[in-house]
Structure formats: C-alpha cells, structure tokens
Write a protein that holds these residues in place. Structure first.
Motif: not given
Length: 472
Positions: A40-45, A401-409, A465-472
């Motif tokens: 979608g427009a705000r989706g992972m890809l 391509e998509w795992f980072g956006p998945f975790v971010e969401r 994937l090591p622990p991440v938070r928004l903004g990392d």
C-alpha cells in the motif's frame, strides 16, 4: 466444425471454470486483506515508489494510470465479487462475447495486481493463475461446445507444470535420485500443515515410495495427457491424487488446487453425467473460431522459450518470459533443505535492554513459532508475509528490501501490519525495542510430543537482528 469441439468434455469444462473462478476469488481476497501493509501507499514496499521505477511496458497495470489504496481495494474487491459471480455460473447466463469479456476483465484486474506486487507476488503460482486465466477467456460458455484446441492448450500447460517440476527435481538435489528427499521435506517445507508432522513420521520405506511415485507422475504420466480417452482421464486422475496428497501434507497456496483444476479439464465425465454431447447448441461462430485459432498460434509461438528451458541443463524453476505471463515455465523444490531455521521476532517495553530484559514473541498465523502450536491449514489462501519469512531465514538477502520496514512498523504499532500476524504481545502500546533471532526447528519425536505436548523442538542459532528502536 465437429473437429473443432469436444462435446464429451462439456462437464469437465464446467468443473474447470467454476474451480478456477473460486481460486481467482481466493487470490483477490488475499490481495484485498493484505495489500495495505505489504504494498500500500504506506506499506513495506509501496506501489507508488515501484511505479516510479518502472514503465507500463515492463509491468502492464491499470495502476500506472492512477494509484491509491482506495483504488487498489476497489480492484481487489471487484475481482472477488466477479470471481464469485463466475463461480456461481454467471458466464453461462450471458451471451458468449459477454462471458469472454467477464473472464478477460478478471484476468486484467489480477494482472494489474501481480505486476505491482514486487517480491510479495514473485511466486510461480501467480503466473500459473494468470496463464490459466488467460486460456479460460477462450473456453466459451453454454452457448458453444468446448473448443478442443483450448482444452489441448490447458493440457499443454498442465504438462509443463508437472514435467517441469519433475525435471528440476531429477536435475537438482541428489536426494531426489536417491529417493530420500521426503525424509526431510515435510519438516523443512515453507509452511507445514496440520498433518505434516504425521507425514514426517512415516516409515522411511514409505518416504521412498512417495518420492518414486512423484517421479512417475511428474516424469511419465504427463505424456499420457495427449492420448485418447480413457487413458488421458486416468493420467489426469493420477495427477489429482498426487496433488491431493500434497494438499494434505502442506500449505502451498493455490498451486496444488490450481493443478487439480487443470487436471479436471481433462476428465471425460460423460459416464457420470449421461450427457455425452451436452445440450444442442448453435454452430460455433466464425469469429469465435478465429479467436481460438489465433490463441493457439500465439501459445505455440510463445512456447519456444519454455521448451528450451525444459531441455536446458540449467533449467529455471519458475519464470515468466513476458509481462503478461502468457506462457511460462514452472518447477518446484529442485533442492530440499535438511534443516529448518525460523526467525523469531520479539519486542520489549524496556528503555535499555539488558540481561534481565523480558522479551515477548510475536506470533505468525502460518509459519512455525510457538513450539506447542500445531501448524494450521491455510491453503489455498496465501499468507505472503509468512512465506517471505521462510525465505528470509534461508538468507538475509531475501529480506533486504522489506525486513527493515517490517520491524519499523512493529515499533510504530502499525495496525495494518499487525493484522498480518497471529499474535501481538503489545496490544496497548507498541514496544520500545524489537529484535529478531534465528532458531533451528525440528519436529518432536513421538516421545517428546507425549512428554511435553510440543510439536516442535527448537534451539537458538544466532542473533538475526540486534535490538533496534525507532530512529535507529
């Protein structure tokens, strides 16, 4: 034009068309319920980003004209409704030209989705559905007897599906030649089903029988599809039995069911229906016959590259040779994994994770997670995120391509993404940190299952994937 029609396959055509319409409906429903988080427009890809990198010639789709999540939803739900109408027999209630237009519209709508779906739609059964759906446009309705040439083209497609899968196995993993692949496959397949544990625990001699029967059905039986009846029907029946075995043993979206539907188009069911010639109908219209002849010529010309691929020692497994997915090459499980690795995604509300931090595991709908949970049956419905998680466990490259956006969401508590999951351990507020770890899974033994109630045993392999938070 008696040579042009096969009235003895009247019922087979009906079964094929209704079954195909049902599978179309499942595909459109899957798109409608999952697209916002995936593409979608705000989706992972996001589709808009993809459209800026491609052209209508490379990926034909009505979304080149305009894209919005509302329009995508309208396309997906329109396809679902149209497929339901065709499954109920709507094509037989309208004139021949209108019926063909309905099937063509269904094909065009799904092509528009697949061609913007990117990696989420890069599965062989997407091309198989489109190729089958395009042939169905020319199969006619109750206004005409089934055209023999289109039925033969469906057999040619079924031949490529089965023979291609058989060849790639024999050329690929040595365990197929040793008849030992199925000692591992039921455990390591992308998404096991509720009976996969039991299939895995079959005696080894039965696994060898499974593998040998697979080779016979995929490498020998397909040639019988082009023999006279009843031999062709017997060949199709053997394929149906084999595919039902696969349906029981795992989750492969609509691949097995679509192969069954294709095989159903071969079956001479006149002995059951008692109507060998169908009802009397007008002669085949010349314009319709011309379209069928043109389709036949097109498929024969476009079959050159799939045939060369079948003959090649470097056979591709699943590949489309044109953006319309008209004539493709197919195959499955040229290699079989010996071990099963799974990515376990966890979150915590702790601001600073440490040795005493309590991590909570996200649950997926289909892929293994909680060892005590029996795998479930989802096919023919396609859980796209679960399938891609299996590939991501094989190599991080599949998820780049998509795992980072998945975790971010997950960190943002995105509702559309969370709807793709089976369990959200943070119902009130999103976690502060998310991590992913790789575990090795194996099916429990009979004794382990009895003692612990766990269908799986797992052990930690490494950090994914090591622990991440928004903004990392």
């Amino acid at each position: 034009m008696e040579w042009f029609t096969a009235p003895e396959l009247w019922t087979a055509r009906t079964v094929f068309q209704r079954g195909l319409a049902v599978l179309y409906g499942v595909a459109f429903l899957s798109a409608a319920l999952q697209f916002r988080a995936l593409i979608g427009a705000r989706g992972m890809l996001p589709v808009p980003d993809f459209l800026r990198r491609t052209t209508p010639l490379r990926s034909p789709s009505l979304f080149h004209w305009h894209y919005s999540d509302r329009l995508f939803a309208a396309v997906a739900w329109t396809g679902t409704g149209l497929a339901a109408a065709l499954a109920a027999g709507a094509a037989d209630a309208v004139p021949l030209a209108a019926a063909m237009a309905l099937w063509l519209l269904l094909w065009g709508l799904y092509l528009s989705i697949v061609n913007v779906g990117q990696t989420w739609y890069a599965f062989g059964w997407e091309s198989l559905l489109l190729e089958t759906g395009f042939l169905a446009v020319f199969l006619g309705n109750d206004d005409v007897a089934p055209p023999l040439l289109v039925l033969l083209l469906l057999r040619w497609l079924l031949f490529r599906v089965e023979f291609g899968a058989g060849l790639i196995k024999i050329r690929g993993d040595a365990c197929w030649r040793r008849l030992t692949c199925l000692e591992h496959h039921h455990e390591t397949q992308p998404m096991p089903g509720p009976l996969s544990w039991f299939f895995h625990r079959l005696p080894r001699p039965l696994h060898r029988v499974e593998a040998a029967a697979n080779h016979v059905v995929q490498l020998g039986v397909p040639f019988l599809l082009f023999t006279p009846q009843p031999v062709a029907s017997i060949a199709a029946g053997l394929m149906i039995v084999t595919q039902l075995w696969l349906v029981l043993s795992g989750n492969f979206a609509w691949l097995n069911w679509l192969t069954i539907v294709l095989a159903a188009s071969v079956l001479d069911l006149t002995a059951l229906t008692g109507t060998p010639g169908g009802n009397p109908r007008p002669d085949t219209p010349l314009w319709y016959a011309a379209l069928v002849l043109a389709l036949t010529a097109l498929v024969l010309v476009r079959s050159r590259r799939p045939v060369l691929n079948l003959l090649s020692r470097h056979q591709s497994m699943n590949r489309s040779y044109d953006p319309f997915h008209l004539v493709n090459t197919y195959g499955a499980f040229g290699t079989v994994g010996r071990v099963r690795d799974e990515i376990v995604v966890e979150g915590t509300a702790d601001r600073t994770p440490g040795p005493d931090t309590r991590w909570h595991e996200y649950g997926f709908k289909g892929k293994p997670g909680d060892p005590h949970r029996l795998p479930r049956q989802f096919a023919p419905y396609h859980l796209r995120l679960d399938w891609l998680m299996w590939f991501a466990a094989l190599s991080p490259g599949y998820a780049r391509e998509w795992f980072g956006p998945f975790v971010e969401r997950l960190l943002a508590g995105d509702r559309d993404t969370l709807r793709l999951l089976g369990h959200n351990p943070f119902p009130d507020a999103p976690p502060v940190h998310v991590r992913a770890r790789l575990y090795r899974y194996r099916f429990s033994t009979w004794r382990e299952l009895r003692d612990t109630g766990a269908w799986w045993q797992r052990r930690l392999v490494r950090e994914y994937l090591p622990p991440v938070r928004l903004g990392d």
